[in-house]
Design a protein around this motif. Structure first.
Motif, PDB file in Angstrom:
ATOM      1  N   VAL A   1       0.870  -1.182   0.000  1.00 17.61           N
ATOM      2  CA  VAL A   1       0.000   0.000   0.000  1.00 17.61           C
ATOM      3  C   VAL A   1       0.909   1.235   0.000  1.00 17.61           C
ATOM      4  O   VAL A   1       1.896   1.286   0.744  1.00 17.61           O
ATOM      5  CB  VAL A   1      -0.912   0.015   1.248  1.00 17.61           C
ATOM      6  CG1 VAL A   1      -1.634   1.365   1.391  1.00 17.61           C
ATOM      7  CG2 VAL A   1      -1.934  -1.121   1.185  1.00 17.61           C
ATOM      8  N   VAL A   2       0.580   2.221  -0.862  1.00 16.56           N
ATOM      9  CA  VAL A   2       1.326   3.481  -0.846  1.00 16.56           C
ATOM     10  C   VAL A   2       0.406   4.558  -0.274  1.00 16.56           C
ATOM     11  O   VAL A   2      -0.697   4.779  -0.785  1.00 16.56           O
ATOM     12  CB  VAL A   2       1.798   3.883  -2.266  1.00 16.56           C
ATOM     13  CG1 VAL A   2       2.514   5.235  -2.216  1.00 16.56           C
ATOM     14  CG2 VAL A   2       2.725   2.817  -2.842  1.00 16.56           C
ATOM     15  N   ALA A   3       0.860   5.212   0.803  1.00 19.29           N
ATOM     16  CA  ALA A   3       0.095   6.307   1.425  1.00 19.29           C
ATOM     17  C   ALA A   3       0.447   7.592   0.692  1.00 19.29           C
ATOM     18  O   ALA A   3       1.571   8.074   0.778  1.00 19.29           O
ATOM     19  CB  ALA A   3       0.466   6.431   2.901  1.00 19.29           C
ATOM     20  N   ALA A   4      -0.527   8.142  -0.069  1.00 17.76           N
ATOM     21  CA  ALA A   4      -0.300   9.389  -0.827  1.00 17.76           C
ATOM     22  C   ALA A   4      -1.503  10.308  -0.653  1.00 17.76           C
ATOM     23  O   ALA A   4      -1.842  11.070  -1.554  1.00 17.76           O
ATOM     24  CB  ALA A   4      -0.058   9.067  -2.299  1.00 17.76           C
TER      25      ALA A   4
ATOM     26  N   LEU B   1       4.465   2.150   2.145  1.00 15.90           N
ATOM     27  CA  LEU B   1       5.408   3.272   2.035  1.00 15.90           C
ATOM     28  C   LEU B   1       4.613   4.578   2.033  1.00 15.90           C
ATOM     29  O   LEU B   1       3.502   4.630   1.499  1.00 15.90           O
ATOM     30  CB  LEU B   1       6.203   3.198   0.724  1.00 15.90           C
ATOM     31  CG  LEU B   1       7.096   1.986   0.486  1.00 15.90           C
ATOM     32  CD1 LEU B   1       7.859   2.147  -0.835  1.00 15.90           C
ATOM     33  CD2 LEU B   1       8.087   1.816   1.633  1.00 15.90           C
ATOM     34  N   LEU B   2       5.208   5.626   2.620  1.00 18.04           N
ATOM     35  CA  LEU B   2       4.576   6.951   2.643  1.00 18.04           C
ATOM     36  C   LEU B   2       5.283   7.850   1.624  1.00 18.04           C
ATOM     37  O   LEU B   2       6.521   7.907   1.625  1.00 18.04           O
ATOM     38  CB  LEU B   2       4.746   7.588   4.024  1.00 18.04           C
ATOM     39  CG  LEU B   2       3.758   7.276   5.157  1.00 18.04           C
ATOM     40  CD1 LEU B   2       3.517   5.794   5.316  1.00 18.04           C
ATOM     41  CD2 LEU B   2       4.218   7.904   6.458  1.00 18.04           C
ATOM     42  N   VAL B   3       4.517   8.566   0.795  1.00 15.31           N
ATOM     43  CA  VAL B   3       5.125   9.488  -0.173  1.00 15.31           C
ATOM     44  C   VAL B   3       4.493  10.883  -0.062  1.00 15.31           C
ATOM     45  O   VAL B   3       3.374  11.032   0.432  1.00 15.31           O
ATOM     46  CB  VAL B   3       4.982   8.979  -1.641  1.00 15.31           C
ATOM     47  CG1 VAL B   3       5.766   7.707  -1.870  1.00 15.31           C
ATOM     48  CG2 VAL B   3       3.513   8.771  -2.013  1.00 15.31           C
ATOM     49  N   GLY B   4       5.217  11.896  -0.549  1.00 15.13           N
ATOM     50  CA  GLY B   4       4.687  13.266  -0.626  1.00 15.13           C
ATOM     51  C   GLY B   4       4.322  13.832   0.737  1.00 15.13           C
ATOM     52  O   GLY B   4       4.981  13.564   1.749  1.00 15.13           O
ATOM     53  N   ASP B   5       3.253  14.617   0.786  1.00 10.27           N
ATOM     54  CA  ASP B   5       2.836  15.259   2.044  1.00 10.27           C
ATOM     55  C   ASP B   5       2.503  14.227   3.115  1.00 10.27           C
ATOM     56  O   ASP B   5       2.646  14.505   4.314  1.00 10.27           O
ATOM     57  CB  ASP B   5       1.604  16.148   1.820  1.00 10.27           C
ATOM     58  CG  ASP B   5       1.958  17.518   1.248  1.00 10.27           C
ATOM     59  OD1 ASP B   5       3.103  17.685   0.788  1.00 10.27           O
ATOM     60  OD2 ASP B   5       1.096  18.415   1.257  1.00 10.27           O
ATOM     61  N   ALA B   6       2.056  13.038   2.725  1.00  6.09           N
ATOM     62  CA  ALA B   6       1.754  11.991   3.710  1.00  6.09           C
ATOM     63  C   ALA B   6       3.032  11.600   4.468  1.00  6.09           C
ATOM     64  O   ALA B   6       2.961  11.108   5.588  1.00  6.09           O
ATOM     65  CB  ALA B   6       1.156  10.770   3.016  1.00  6.09           C
TER      66      ALA B   6
ATOM     67  N   PHE C   1       9.345  -6.509   4.252  1.00  8.54           N
ATOM     68  CA  PHE C   1       9.802  -5.255   4.838  1.00  8.54           C
ATOM     69  C   PHE C   1      11.302  -5.055   4.612  1.00  8.54           C
ATOM     70  O   PHE C   1      11.761  -3.936   4.383  1.00  8.54           O
ATOM     71  CB  PHE C   1       9.474  -5.199   6.327  1.00  8.54           C
ATOM     72  CG  PHE C   1       9.983  -3.949   6.965  1.00  8.54           C
ATOM     73  CD1 PHE C   1       9.557  -2.706   6.510  1.00  8.54           C
ATOM     74  CD2 PHE C   1      10.891  -3.996   8.013  1.00  8.54           C
ATOM     75  CE1 PHE C   1      10.024  -1.532   7.071  1.00  8.54           C
ATOM     76  CE2 PHE C   1      11.371  -2.820   8.582  1.00  8.54           C
ATOM     77  CZ  PHE C   1      10.940  -1.586   8.113  1.00  8.54           C
ATOM     78  N   SER C   2      12.070  -6.162   4.633  1.00  9.83           N
ATOM     79  CA  SER C   2      13.525  -5.980   4.496  1.00  9.83           C
ATOM     80  C   SER C   2      13.842  -5.337   3.138  1.00  9.83           C
ATOM     81  O   SER C   2      14.802  -4.595   3.016  1.00  9.83           O
ATOM     82  CB  SER C   2      14.256  -7.308   4.668  1.00  9.83           C
ATOM     83  OG  SER C   2      13.755  -8.235   3.756  1.00  9.83           O
ATOM     84  N   ARG C   3      13.033  -5.591   2.121  1.00 10.90           N
ATOM     85  CA  ARG C   3      13.249  -4.947   0.813  1.00 10.90           C
ATOM     86  C   ARG C   3      12.746  -3.506   0.825  1.00 10.90           C
ATOM     87  O   ARG C   3      13.414  -2.597   0.340  1.00 10.90           O
ATOM     88  CB  ARG C   3      12.471  -5.694  -0.267  1.00 10.90           C
ATOM     89  CG  ARG C   3      13.167  -6.925  -0.742  1.00 10.90           C
ATOM     90  CD  ARG C   3      13.252  -6.827  -2.256  1.00 10.90           C
ATOM     91  NE  ARG C   3      14.131  -7.853  -2.765  1.00 10.90           N
ATOM     92  CZ  ARG C   3      14.993  -7.636  -3.728  1.00 10.90           C
ATOM     93  NH1 ARG C   3      15.107  -6.458  -4.276  1.00 10.90           N
ATOM     94  NH2 ARG C   3      15.751  -8.604  -4.162  1.00 10.90           N
ATOM     95  N   LEU C   4      11.535  -3.309   1.390  1.00  6.49           N
ATOM     96  CA  LEU C   4      10.931  -1.963   1.355  1.00  6.49           C
ATOM     97  C   LEU C   4      11.705  -0.967   2.220  1.00  6.49           C
ATOM     98  O   LEU C   4      11.676   0.241   1.976  1.00  6.49           O
ATOM     99  CB  LEU C   4       9.468  -2.015   1.824  1.00  6.49           C
ATOM    100  CG  LEU C   4       8.493  -2.802   0.951  1.00  6.49           C
ATOM    101  CD1 LEU C   4       7.064  -2.608   1.472  1.00  6.49           C
ATOM    102  CD2 LEU C   4       8.555  -2.378  -0.510  1.00  6.49           C
TER     103      LEU C   4
END
Ligand SMILES: Cc1cc2nc3c(=O)[nH]c(=O)nc-3n(C[C@H](O)[C@H](O)[C@H](O)COP(=O)(O)OP(=O)(O)OC[C@H]3O[C@@H](n4cnc5c(N)ncnc54)[C@H](O)[C@@H]3O)c2cc1C
Length: 393
Positions: free
Chosen positions: A154-157, A285-290, A327-330
């Protein structure tokens, strides 16, 4: 599984990561609580580095034909009312600084993500779905019903109020000195400076500023940004600060008879401090303003959002093609994001806190810049990754 990757939010960060992943052949589901085109409260200033990232995603023709307003110069006003002018151009060919209304700019990226193969659905993400500590999907609400969607990652954007980021980073918000609030409006009937953005470091806004970003000869995005801790100490509301800016010496005389101030809106900016903050979680993963990546000095967040999306897409793409989204990759995302953005955020945070502690710094910098135009030019050109500056005589 409903998709390999689910992206919460189709602003620049979410649409860019969805587009990048779709171009790598990853099955992506891009969600937004709003239909596009939609407005986003912003200054609409998009620097050349952002355009370069979008060009690399195949958006060059779309951006060139979108009719965004190109910027080739800057005026900065000091607390004591002095002004400093410079011309600039993009460091590399194929990119410009644009004032691009977010209603159109964001729809262009979201549309391109869909054309590139991402699936888009209008739905509001309510929360992540966990299996133990691992994020395995999202709970969404759309068309009046709640559903659970599952994915590998899941990408938090979802921007400053991302539901995923809130769940993964529980607890109080960061202190007010790490956050800003800003108000902007579209002003019709204002004399603008042709192809030139304006920043005014009024004492009432420091370490924030007021801006005029032109959209044509008599139309501009005008706004004021202030740091949350300073805002709380002051007596004036954002509306009042905006009125004060519109009536200021720099702007007041340029408002034409019958001018209109439309679409006044405020929103929050989660600033990055440059200190390592966790952005990679098990399954998310969290991207941008998130991920709180707004530049604390300039209030610019679009470029950092796009940089984080590019890094996230490459980490996710590698993990999925290796068949190992563990998780070890991310976790590599934190280090690679830190390399890409850390030094810039540290520098901006330092300068911002000098300005906040000793506002006379700004006037001193003006005097030094005035007395040494060629040195100022070369320092700015060394600091900037995407502009070449030429100081006006
Ligand atoms: C007044 C103001 C002026 C600014 N001026 C500039 C500027 O000139 N230049 C610049 O570079 N930056 C500027 N910024 C910062 C910039 O707007 C942000 O950094 C940028 O929009 C971040 O992009 P993003 O994709 O991370 O988030 P956003 O652009 O906020 O996009 C988030 C998306 O997620 C959606 N969403 C949110 N929650 C959910 C949910 N639960 N479920 C589904 N969808 C959801 C939203 O509808 C939205 O489409 C400004 C900010 C403000 C407030």
């Amino acid at each position: 599984l409903d998709a390999d990757v689910i992206v919460e939010g189709a602003g620049p960060a979410g649409s860019a990561v969805a587009c990048d992943l779709a171009r790598r052949g990853v099955d992506v589901l891009l969600l937004d609580r709003e239909a596009f085109p939609r407005d986003k409260t912003c200054g609409d200033g998009v620097p050349p580095g952002s355009i370069e990232i979008l060009n690399a995603l195949g958006m060059g023709d779309k951006i060139r034909s979108a009719g965004f307003y190109p910027i080739r110069g800057i005026r900065i006003g000091s607390p004591s009312g002095r002004t400093w002018d410079a011309a600039f151009r993009a460091k590399r060919a194929g990119a410009e600084f644009y004032v691009a209304p977010r209603r159109e700019f964001d729809a262009l990226i979201q549309g391109h993500a869909v054309e590139s193969g991402a699936r888009f659905e209008r739905a509001a993400v309510k929360s992540p779905v966990f299996d133990g500590d691992r994020v395995v999907g999202v709970r969404v609400e759309g068309n009046g019903r709640e559903r659970r969607l599952e994915s590998r990652i899941v990408v938090a954007a979802g921007g400053a109020t991302s539901a995923i980021a809130r769940a993964l980073r529980p607890g109080p918000k960061p202190p007010g000195r790490h956050r800003s609030v800003a108000i902007r409006a579209y002003v019709e009937g204002i004399e603008t400076l042709a192809n030139r953005v304006e920043f005014y470091f009024d004492k009432a806004f420091l370490p924030g500023y007021g801006w005029v970003f032109p959209l044509g000869a008599d139309r501009a995005n005008v706004g004021v940004i202030v740091r949350v801790d300073r805002y709380r100490k002051g007596a004036a509301s954002l509306e009042e600060l905006m009125t004060r800016f519109l009536e200021s010496r720099a702007i007041g005389g340029r408002l034409k008879r019958g001018y209109r101030v439309e679409n006044r809106r405020s929103w929050q900016l989660p600033n990055g401090s440059g200190r390592p903050a966790r952005k990679a979680y098990d399954g998310a993963l969290l991207v941008g303003d998130a991920a709180s990546l707004v530049d604390p000095l300039t209030g610019e967040g679009i470029h950092n959002a796009l940089v984080s999306s590019r890094v996230a897409a490459s980490v996710i793409g590698e993990a999925i093609s290796a068949g190992d989204p563990s998780f070890s990759r991310l976790a590599a995302y934190d280090a690679r994001c830190g390399e890409a953005l850390g030094p810039l955020l540290v520098r901006s945070s330092r300068v911002q806190s000098w300005v906040a502690r000793a506002p006379w710094w700004v006037d001193l910098l003006f005097s030094v810049a005035d007395a040494n135009p060629s040195q100022t030019e070369s320092i700015l050109n060394r600091l900037s990754s995407d502009f070449v500056v030429r100081v006006d005589d």
